[in-house]
Design a protein around this motif. Sequence first.
Motif, PDB file in Angstrom:
ATOM      1  N   GLU A  18      39.700  37.416  31.727  1.00 55.87           N
ATOM      2  CA  GLU A  18      39.933  38.299  30.588  1.00 55.87           C
ATOM      3  C   GLU A  18      40.376  39.671  31.082  1.00 55.87           C
ATOM      4  N   TYR A  19      41.238  40.312  30.282  1.00 56.22           N
ATOM      5  CA  TYR A  19      41.658  41.689  30.506  1.00 56.22           C
ATOM      6  C   TYR A  19      41.233  42.493  29.293  1.00 56.22           C
ATOM      7  N   ASN A  20      40.906  43.755  29.513  1.00 58.43           N
ATOM      8  CA  ASN A  20      40.279  44.548  28.453  1.00 58.43           C
ATOM      9  C   ASN A  20      41.181  44.780  27.243  1.00 58.43           C
ATOM     10  N   LYS A  21      42.509  44.718  27.447  1.00 55.93           N
ATOM     11  CA  LYS A  21      43.443  44.869  26.331  1.00 55.93           C
ATOM     12  C   LYS A  21      44.777  44.271  26.715  1.00 55.93           C
ATOM     13  N   SER A  22      45.681  44.213  25.750  1.00 56.56           N
ATOM     14  CA  SER A  22      46.983  43.594  25.986  1.00 56.56           C
ATOM     15  C   SER A  22      48.127  44.606  26.020  1.00 56.56           C
ATOM     16  N   LYS A  23      47.849  45.864  25.652  1.00 62.83           N
ATOM     17  CA  LYS A  23      48.874  46.905  25.616  1.00 62.83           C
ATOM     18  C   LYS A  23      48.353  48.121  26.370  1.00 62.83           C
ATOM     19  N   TYR A  24      49.185  48.652  27.273  1.00 66.97           N
ATOM     20  CA  TYR A  24      48.763  49.722  28.172  1.00 66.97           C
ATOM     21  C   TYR A  24      49.817  50.819  28.211  1.00 66.97           C
ATOM     22  N   HIS A  25      49.364  52.081  28.266  1.00 70.32           N
ATOM     23  CA  HIS A  25      50.320  53.158  28.533  1.00 70.32           C
ATOM     24  C   HIS A  25      50.567  53.221  30.039  1.00 70.32           C
ATOM     25  N   LEU A  26      51.594  53.954  30.434  1.00 72.88           N
ATOM     26  CA  LEU A  26      52.096  53.866  31.802  1.00 72.88           C
ATOM     27  C   LEU A  26      51.173  54.480  32.850  1.00 72.88           C
ATOM     28  N   PHE A  46      48.775  29.072  39.354  1.00 73.46           N
ATOM     29  CA  PHE A  46      48.978  30.395  38.764  1.00 73.46           C
ATOM     30  C   PHE A  46      48.903  30.335  37.250  1.00 73.46           C
ATOM     31  N   LYS A  47      48.625  31.497  36.683  1.00 71.82           N
ATOM     32  CA  LYS A  47      48.602  31.685  35.238  1.00 71.82           C
ATOM     33  C   LYS A  47      49.226  33.034  34.939  1.00 71.82           C
ATOM     34  N   GLN A  48      50.163  33.048  33.998  1.00 78.81           N
ATOM     35  CA  GLN A  48      50.907  34.266  33.697  1.00 78.81           C
ATOM     36  C   GLN A  48      50.660  34.670  32.245  1.00 78.81           C
ATOM     37  N   GLN A  49      50.498  35.986  32.046  1.00 79.51           N
ATOM     38  CA  GLN A  49      50.231  36.507  30.710  1.00 79.51           C
ATOM     39  C   GLN A  49      51.082  37.741  30.469  1.00 79.51           C
ATOM     40  N   GLU A  50      51.811  37.764  29.348  1.00 80.45           N
ATOM     41  CA  GLU A  50      52.620  38.933  29.026  1.00 80.45           C
ATOM     42  C   GLU A  50      51.734  40.080  28.546  1.00 80.45           C
ATOM     43  N   ILE A  51      52.039  41.280  29.011  1.00 79.14           N
ATOM     44  CA  ILE A  51      51.391  42.496  28.528  1.00 79.14           C
ATOM     45  C   ILE A  51      52.480  43.474  28.102  1.00 79.14           C
ATOM     46  N   THR A  52      52.089  44.474  27.333  1.00 83.19           N
ATOM     47  CA  THR A  52      53.038  45.456  26.810  1.00 83.19           C
ATOM     48  C   THR A  52      52.736  46.828  27.386  1.00 83.19           C
ATOM     49  N   VAL A  97      42.142  28.585  32.628  1.00 88.49           N
ATOM     50  CA  VAL A  97      43.079  27.842  33.450  1.00 88.49           C
ATOM     51  C   VAL A  97      42.271  26.877  34.306  1.00 88.49           C
ATOM     52  N   GLY A  98      42.817  25.711  34.534  1.00 89.66           N
ATOM     53  CA  GLY A  98      42.057  24.767  35.334  1.00 89.66           C
ATOM     54  C   GLY A  98      42.792  23.489  35.613  1.00 89.66           C
ATOM     55  N   ILE A  99      42.207  22.701  36.488  1.00 91.28           N
ATOM     56  CA  ILE A  99      42.653  21.350  36.816  1.00 91.28           C
ATOM     57  C   ILE A  99      41.470  20.440  36.533  1.00 91.28           C
ATOM     58  N   GLU A 100      41.720  19.390  35.784  1.00 88.30           N
ATOM     59  CA  GLU A 100      40.630  18.545  35.314  1.00 88.30           C
ATOM     60  C   GLU A 100      39.734  18.081  36.455  1.00 88.30           C
ATOM     61  N   ASP A 101      38.440  18.322  36.295  1.00 88.91           N
ATOM     62  CA  ASP A 101      37.391  17.921  37.244  1.00 88.91           C
ATOM     63  C   ASP A 101      37.505  18.601  38.605  1.00 88.91           C
ATOM     64  N   CYS A 102      38.416  19.584  38.750  1.00 87.20           N
ATOM     65  CA  CYS A 102      38.574  20.263  40.045  1.00 87.20           C
ATOM     66  C   CYS A 102      38.352  21.774  39.958  1.00 87.20           C
ATOM     67  N   LEU A 103      38.897  22.376  38.912  1.00 85.79           N
ATOM     68  CA  LEU A 103      38.873  23.837  38.840  1.00 85.79           C
ATOM     69  C   LEU A 103      38.865  24.265  37.380  1.00 85.79           C
ATOM     70  N   TYR A 123      54.588  41.069  32.948  1.00 83.65           N
ATOM     71  CA  TYR A 123      53.617  39.979  32.984  1.00 83.65           C
ATOM     72  C   TYR A 123      52.591  40.241  34.083  1.00 83.65           C
ATOM     73  N   LEU A 124      51.336  39.891  33.786  1.00 81.77           N
ATOM     74  CA  LEU A 124      50.307  39.814  34.813  1.00 81.77           C
ATOM     75  C   LEU A 124      50.297  38.389  35.342  1.00 81.77           C
ATOM     76  N   ASN A 125      50.461  38.251  36.642  1.00 81.04           N
ATOM     77  CA  ASN A 125      50.564  36.933  37.259  1.00 81.04           C
ATOM     78  C   ASN A 125      49.375  36.731  38.206  1.00 81.04           C
ATOM     79  N   LEU A 126      48.499  35.800  37.877  1.00 77.80           N
ATOM     80  CA  LEU A 126      47.331  35.493  38.684  1.00 77.80           C
ATOM     81  C   LEU A 126      47.621  34.242  39.503  1.00 77.80           C
ATOM     82  N   VAL A 127      47.448  34.328  40.835  1.00 82.81           N
ATOM     83  CA  VAL A 127      47.783  33.222  41.726  1.00 82.81           C
ATOM     84  C   VAL A 127      46.582  32.889  42.602  1.00 82.81           C
ATOM     85  N   LEU A 128      46.232  31.622  42.664  1.00 77.85           N
ATOM     86  CA  LEU A 128      45.209  31.123  43.575  1.00 77.85           C
ATOM     87  C   LEU A 128      45.883  30.241  44.609  1.00 77.85           C
TER      88      LEU A 128
END
Length: 299
Positions: free
Chosen positions: A178-186, A286-292, A167-173, A272-277
């Motif tokens: 990374e997350y270790n996996k995309s599917k997690y038990h409860l 922000f960047k959002q990623q669906e997980i199961t 995720v980024g902004i050109e010439d700024c960020l 979803y995992l939602n990362l906010v700066l």
Amino acid sequence: MASLFSFSAPMDIDVRLNDEHERRTVDVKLDGSAKESLPVYLDGESIQGTVVIQARNGKKLQHDGIKVELVGSIEMFFDRGNRYEFLSLAQELGTPGGELRQSETLPFEFKDVEMMYESYSGVNVKLRYFLRVTIMRRMAEVTKEREIWVHSFRLPPDVNNAIKMEVGIEDCLHIEFEYNKSKYHLKDVIVGKIYFLLVRIKIKHMELSIIRRETTGNAPNQYNESETITKFEIMDGAPVRGETIPIRLFLGGFELTPTFRDVNKKFSARYYLNLVLVDEENRRYFKQQEITFFRIPEN
């Protein structure tokens, strides 16, 4: 759930489950802040119990039949007039022309029941299983419901790839995370890292949240509700180029459900995992990623 008959009904009905005191229970939210403790059953289990009918004042009561049903239904809160039943099993406990004297105890059993969907209580929808006793009478039926809660276990997925994104902004960020996996038990742990490759804006802090997005109904009458399950700060202060921020989030303490996708073509609940700066001017990136999420048997 409370009985549906009025207080003038000439009998009391109690639905008792054979092993309810040995079973695990869950606390389910009712209207307001109240909660109800419900016994947990698993997909494929038998449901056994007794119906106890107590005639009031010792009077004899004629009836036109007694039955007990096991019902699985989906209820939309915006469409309260309709209940969509996907499971309906019935047993006759008394034949027409019968007579109730003082107290009657009637056993029932629903054997090896396929309960294909897990119970769910959301913002706009509820999937529930309940036993319903009906006493048919000439004047009016008398009914009583007893709710149960159903869990459905799944095997861990064969393929569970890590998540890597930029995720980024050109010439700024420019950030890689990374997350270790995309599917997690409860009861799992989310482990990850965030790499800062380019930082030319003044970041004040960074936070990570888990969001549940519930979708109900079908277009054009479709409703979407997002609910933040948890949110925590993972960095306070400005990062520098080359810095790495570790992530470790234990899931066991949160009220999570498995991921539900298009259940009976009525609703979905995705996570979803939602990362906010947030920068010093309070602009948010922000960047959002669906997980199961899935449920596995607990030890």
